[in-house]
Structure formats: C-alpha cells, structure tokens
Design a protein around this motif. Structure first.
Motif, PDB file in Angstrom:
ATOM      1  N   VAL A 109       0.836  -1.197   0.000  1.00  0.00           N
ATOM      2  CA  VAL A 109       0.000   0.000   0.000  1.00  0.00           C
ATOM      3  C   VAL A 109       0.876   1.254   0.000  1.00  0.00           C
ATOM      4  CG1 VAL A 109      -1.558   1.340   1.469  1.00  0.00           C
ATOM      5  CG2 VAL A 109      -2.011  -1.092   1.046  1.00  0.00           C
ATOM      6  N   ARG A 110       1.931   1.248   0.803  1.00  0.00           N
ATOM      7  CA  ARG A 110       2.848   2.389   0.864  1.00  0.00           C
ATOM      8  C   ARG A 110       3.420   2.697  -0.518  1.00  0.00           C
ATOM      9  NH1 ARG A 110       6.167   3.113   5.388  1.00  0.00           N
ATOM     10  NH2 ARG A 110       5.990   0.855   5.729  1.00  0.00           N
ATOM     11  N   GLU A 111       3.904   1.661  -1.194  1.00  0.00           N
ATOM     12  CA  GLU A 111       4.526   1.859  -2.503  1.00  0.00           C
ATOM     13  C   GLU A 111       3.504   2.289  -3.553  1.00  0.00           C
ATOM     14  OE1 GLU A 111       7.849   1.608  -4.130  1.00  0.00           O
ATOM     15  OE2 GLU A 111       7.894   2.464  -2.123  1.00  0.00           O
ATOM     16  N   ASN A 112       2.289   1.774  -3.465  1.00  0.00           N
ATOM     17  CA  ASN A 112       1.249   2.183  -4.410  1.00  0.00           C
ATOM     18  C   ASN A 112       1.007   3.687  -4.347  1.00  0.00           C
ATOM     19  OD1 ASN A 112      -0.584   0.267  -6.148  1.00  0.00           O
ATOM     20  ND2 ASN A 112       0.100  -0.971  -4.403  1.00  0.00           N
ATOM     21  N   VAL A 113       1.078   4.249  -3.154  1.00  0.00           N
ATOM     22  CA  VAL A 113       0.823   5.682  -2.995  1.00  0.00           C
ATOM     23  C   VAL A 113       2.076   6.510  -3.276  1.00  0.00           C
ATOM     24  CG1 VAL A 113       0.027   7.463  -1.378  1.00  0.00           C
ATOM     25  CG2 VAL A 113      -0.997   5.186  -1.327  1.00  0.00           C
ATOM     26  N   ALA A 114       3.250   5.920  -3.101  1.00  0.00           N
ATOM     27  CA  ALA A 114       4.497   6.686  -3.210  1.00  0.00           C
ATOM     28  C   ALA A 114       5.102   6.681  -4.605  1.00  0.00           C
ATOM     29  CB  ALA A 114       5.522   6.142  -2.215  1.00  0.00           C
ATOM     30  N   VAL A 115       4.869   5.634  -5.397  1.00  0.00           N
ATOM     31  CA  VAL A 115       5.656   5.444  -6.613  1.00  0.00           C
ATOM     32  C   VAL A 115       5.476   6.572  -7.617  1.00  0.00           C
ATOM     33  CG1 VAL A 115       3.895   3.949  -7.693  1.00  0.00           C
ATOM     34  CG2 VAL A 115       6.303   3.791  -8.419  1.00  0.00           C
ATOM     35  N   ILE A 145      -0.413   0.031   5.965  1.00  0.00           N
ATOM     36  CA  ILE A 145       0.588   0.613   5.083  1.00  0.00           C
ATOM     37  C   ILE A 145       1.533  -0.423   4.482  1.00  0.00           C
ATOM     38  CG2 ILE A 145       2.273   1.093   6.924  1.00  0.00           C
ATOM     39  CD1 ILE A 145       2.691   3.852   5.468  1.00  0.00           C
ATOM     40  N   ASP A 146       1.787  -1.531   5.181  1.00  0.00           N
ATOM     41  CA  ASP A 146       2.692  -2.559   4.671  1.00  0.00           C
ATOM     42  C   ASP A 146       1.955  -3.750   4.058  1.00  0.00           C
ATOM     43  OD1 ASP A 146       5.151  -1.263   5.366  1.00  0.00           O
ATOM     44  OD2 ASP A 146       4.776  -1.794   7.462  1.00  0.00           O
ATOM     45  N   ALA A 147       0.649  -3.640   3.952  1.00  0.00           N
ATOM     46  CA  ALA A 147      -0.136  -4.721   3.377  1.00  0.00           C
ATOM     47  C   ALA A 147      -0.089  -4.662   1.851  1.00  0.00           C
ATOM     48  CB  ALA A 147      -1.581  -4.629   3.852  1.00  0.00           C
ATOM     49  N   TYR A 148      -0.468  -5.780   1.228  1.00  0.00           N
ATOM     50  CA  TYR A 148      -0.597  -5.843  -0.224  1.00  0.00           C
ATOM     51  C   TYR A 148      -2.072  -5.759  -0.596  1.00  0.00           C
ATOM     52  CZ  TYR A 148       4.335  -6.980  -0.691  1.00  0.00           C
ATOM     53  OH  TYR A 148       5.706  -6.914  -0.666  1.00  0.00           O
ATOM     54  N   PRO A 149      -2.371  -5.240  -1.786  1.00  0.00           N
ATOM     55  CA  PRO A 149      -3.771  -5.006  -2.157  1.00  0.00           C
ATOM     56  C   PRO A 149      -4.683  -6.215  -2.020  1.00  0.00           C
ATOM     57  CG  PRO A 149      -2.340  -3.851  -3.684  1.00  0.00           C
ATOM     58  CD  PRO A 149      -1.440  -4.676  -2.794  1.00  0.00           C
ATOM     59  N   ASP A 150      -4.181  -7.409  -2.329  1.00  0.00           N
ATOM     60  CA  ASP A 150      -5.072  -8.569  -2.312  1.00  0.00           C
ATOM     61  C   ASP A 150      -5.507  -8.968  -0.901  1.00  0.00           C
ATOM     62  OD1 ASP A 150      -2.736  -9.707  -1.373  1.00  0.00           O
ATOM     63  OD2 ASP A 150      -2.570 -11.220  -2.948  1.00  0.00           O
ATOM     64  N   SER A 151      -4.890  -8.352   0.119  1.00  0.00           N
ATOM     65  CA  SER A 151      -5.304  -8.638   1.495  1.00  0.00           C
ATOM     66  C   SER A 151      -6.329  -7.626   2.004  1.00  0.00           C
ATOM     67  CB  SER A 151      -4.089  -8.634   2.430  1.00  0.00           C
ATOM     68  OG  SER A 151      -3.569  -7.323   2.591  1.00  0.00           O
ATOM     69  N   LEU A 152      -6.694  -6.657   1.166  1.00  0.00           N
ATOM     70  CA  LEU A 152      -7.616  -5.598   1.564  1.00  0.00           C
ATOM     71  C   LEU A 152      -9.010  -5.851   1.024  1.00  0.00           C
ATOM     72  CD1 LEU A 152      -5.421  -2.442   0.796  1.00  0.00           C
ATOM     73  CD2 LEU A 152      -5.492  -3.795   2.904  1.00  0.00           C
ATOM     74  N   SER A 153     -10.002  -5.301   1.700  1.00  0.00           N
ATOM     75  CA  SER A 153     -11.363  -5.331   1.181  1.00  0.00           C
ATOM     76  C   SER A 153     -11.474  -4.358   0.008  1.00  0.00           C
ATOM     77  CB  SER A 153     -12.362  -4.926   2.265  1.00  0.00           C
ATOM     78  OG  SER A 153     -12.230  -3.539   2.565  1.00  0.00           O
ATOM     79  N   GLY A 154     -12.571  -4.466  -0.730  1.00  0.00           N
ATOM     80  CA  GLY A 154     -12.774  -3.553  -1.840  1.00  0.00           C
ATOM     81  C   GLY A 154     -12.824  -2.098  -1.398  1.00  0.00           C
TER      82      GLY A 154
END
Length: 257
Positions: A109-115, A145-154
């Motif tokens: 999640v952190r990298e998705n927002v930072a890249v 923040i350290d999770a990956y998208p597939d572990s999150l709800s929609g």
C-alpha cells in the motif's frame, strides 16, 4: 509548462474546469452534444443521469482519456491539448478514481501511494513515503501501510486509490462511480472519505448513482440525458423539485427503483 504552472494557473482563475461546446461521437453515435460546463475551484459537482447518458465519457474527456470530437476544455486555466507531453503534465494534476481500483498487486500500500510521486513529481523516496503515510492516515488506513492489495477489502482498496490520487496534489479530483464495484456494506467508508474531501474544499467532479451522497456533499447536481445537460442546480432543486420534464421523469425513475 510544469505541473507547478498548472497549479499557479488555477490559483489565478475562478474555474478548475471549463468546457465549451463539447461534442463526442463514437462512430455514428453522438454521446455528448454541445456540453457547456464550468466547475469552480472548491466546488463539488455530481453528474447523474440514466445509463448511457455520457457521464463517464464526459469525465474521461476532462483528463484527455477520450478526445473530444468538437469543443474546448480548460483545466486549471490551461487549454487541453492532446500531445503526449502536455497530457502527461496535465494528468499529473488531475486525480482520477475509477470503478476498478487499479492498484499494483506486487507493491505494498505504501509503494502504491508513493511510486508516482517519485516517478512523476520527482519527490525523494523519503518525502514520497512521508506523504504516503500522511494520506493513508487521512483515509483511515495507516495500519495497512505494509499490506498488499489482495489482502484488503474492496472499500479499503478504493480508499488507497483515493490516497494515491491525492498524493499528486491534484487541482481537481474526478470520481467515476467509485462505489459501484463495492459490496453495499463497504460503500459507506468510501463515501465518508469523499465527504471529508468535499468539506475540506477539494474540487471534485463525481459520476455517481449514490443520490444520498449527491444530496449531502454536492454543491451542484448536473443531470445528463440525451447527450446534453437536462438540468443543473442545487441538490434540493434537481433531486426534489426539478424544473425540466426530463428531470421530473428521472426523479420518478429514482422513486420507483
């Protein structure tokens, strides 16, 4: 022209978006037919209307994902041009949140927002990470923040997508049915973040079928139908006492659904 220039241009004028005479055709089908629409800085405009009315197409025209057949568009005081360099600079100042979340599955999640902050805005890794942390806290996801998208709800993924768009310091945020892919119990958490943005003065253009959001958060509701603007005005007018025949018909459809 830099992305900073776009932000400065916005501060000099009263409109974040100005559209004049917008026509969009797909082959022999005219989807938009002579649209004039201004969005003031700090205004929240919701686009509503029947399926096929051109709501999403209009939104995609604003950031150049669809090229208009006729007419002109200005964003943050700058005419929309279709050369690649201009589009890239412009899109860096337009936040776009789609129905699909479009997160990078191999990034946290952190990298998705930072890249994109690093690649497009040229921020250092430290500054981009700090901004990502601030925005994830803002949308209630600092603990992911350290999770990956597939572990999150929609709903959580869509909130990450909103944080990613905000990280670019946009002049305007565009939302294309941001809750339509969510289970009903997850819709509220995304709309809550959007209401907070509206209350903070973020300029927003929102395609939505969530009439409650339109009533509560919009400064202006624009009803699209038959290729044009059938009616526009405050939510209390358009959604409760429409003055046009098309508006009254749409209201009746809502009440019957």
């Amino acid at each position: 022209m830099s992305t900073t220039d776009l932000g400065d241009a916005q501060s000099e004028g009263t409109h974040a978006v100005r559209m004049r005479g917008i026509v969009k055709r797909f082959g022999g089908t005219t989807v938009l037919d002579g649209i004039d629409l201004d969005v003031a800085r700090g205004e929240v405009v919701t686009l509503i209307g029947p399926s096929g009315a051109g709501k999403s197409t209009l939104l995609r025209c604003i950031n150049g994902l669809e090229r208009v057949t006729e007419g002109s568009i200005e964003v943050a005081g700058q005419p929309l041009q279709y050369d690649e360099k201009h589009l890239n600079r412009l899109r860096a100042r337009i936040g776009m949140v789609f129905q699909a979340f479009n997160l990078f599955p191999h990034m946290t999640v952190r990298e998705n927002v930072a890249v994109a902050q690093r690649d497009v805005l040229g921020r250092s890794r430290g500054d981009a990470t700090q901004r990502a942390q601030e925005l994830l806290d803002r949308v209630g996801l600092a603990h992911k923040i350290d999770a990956y998208p597939d572990s999150l709800s929609g709903g959580q993924q869509q909130r990450v997508a909103i944080a990613r768009a905000l990280a670019m310091d946009p002049a305007v945020m565009l939302f294309d049915e941001p809750t339509s892919a969510l289970d009903p119990e997850l819709v509220g958490e995304v709309l809550s973040v959007m209401r907070d943005l509206a209350s903070e003065g973020m300029t927003m253009v929102v395609v939505t079928h969530e009439m409650r959001f339109a009533r509560q958060a919009a400064d202006r509701v624009v009803l699209l139908a038959d290729g044009g603007i059938a009616e526009q005005g405050p939510p209390t007018q358009v959604l409760q006492q429409p003055t046009s025949e098309r508006g009254r018909a749409f209201l009746q459809e809502l009440e019957e659904s």
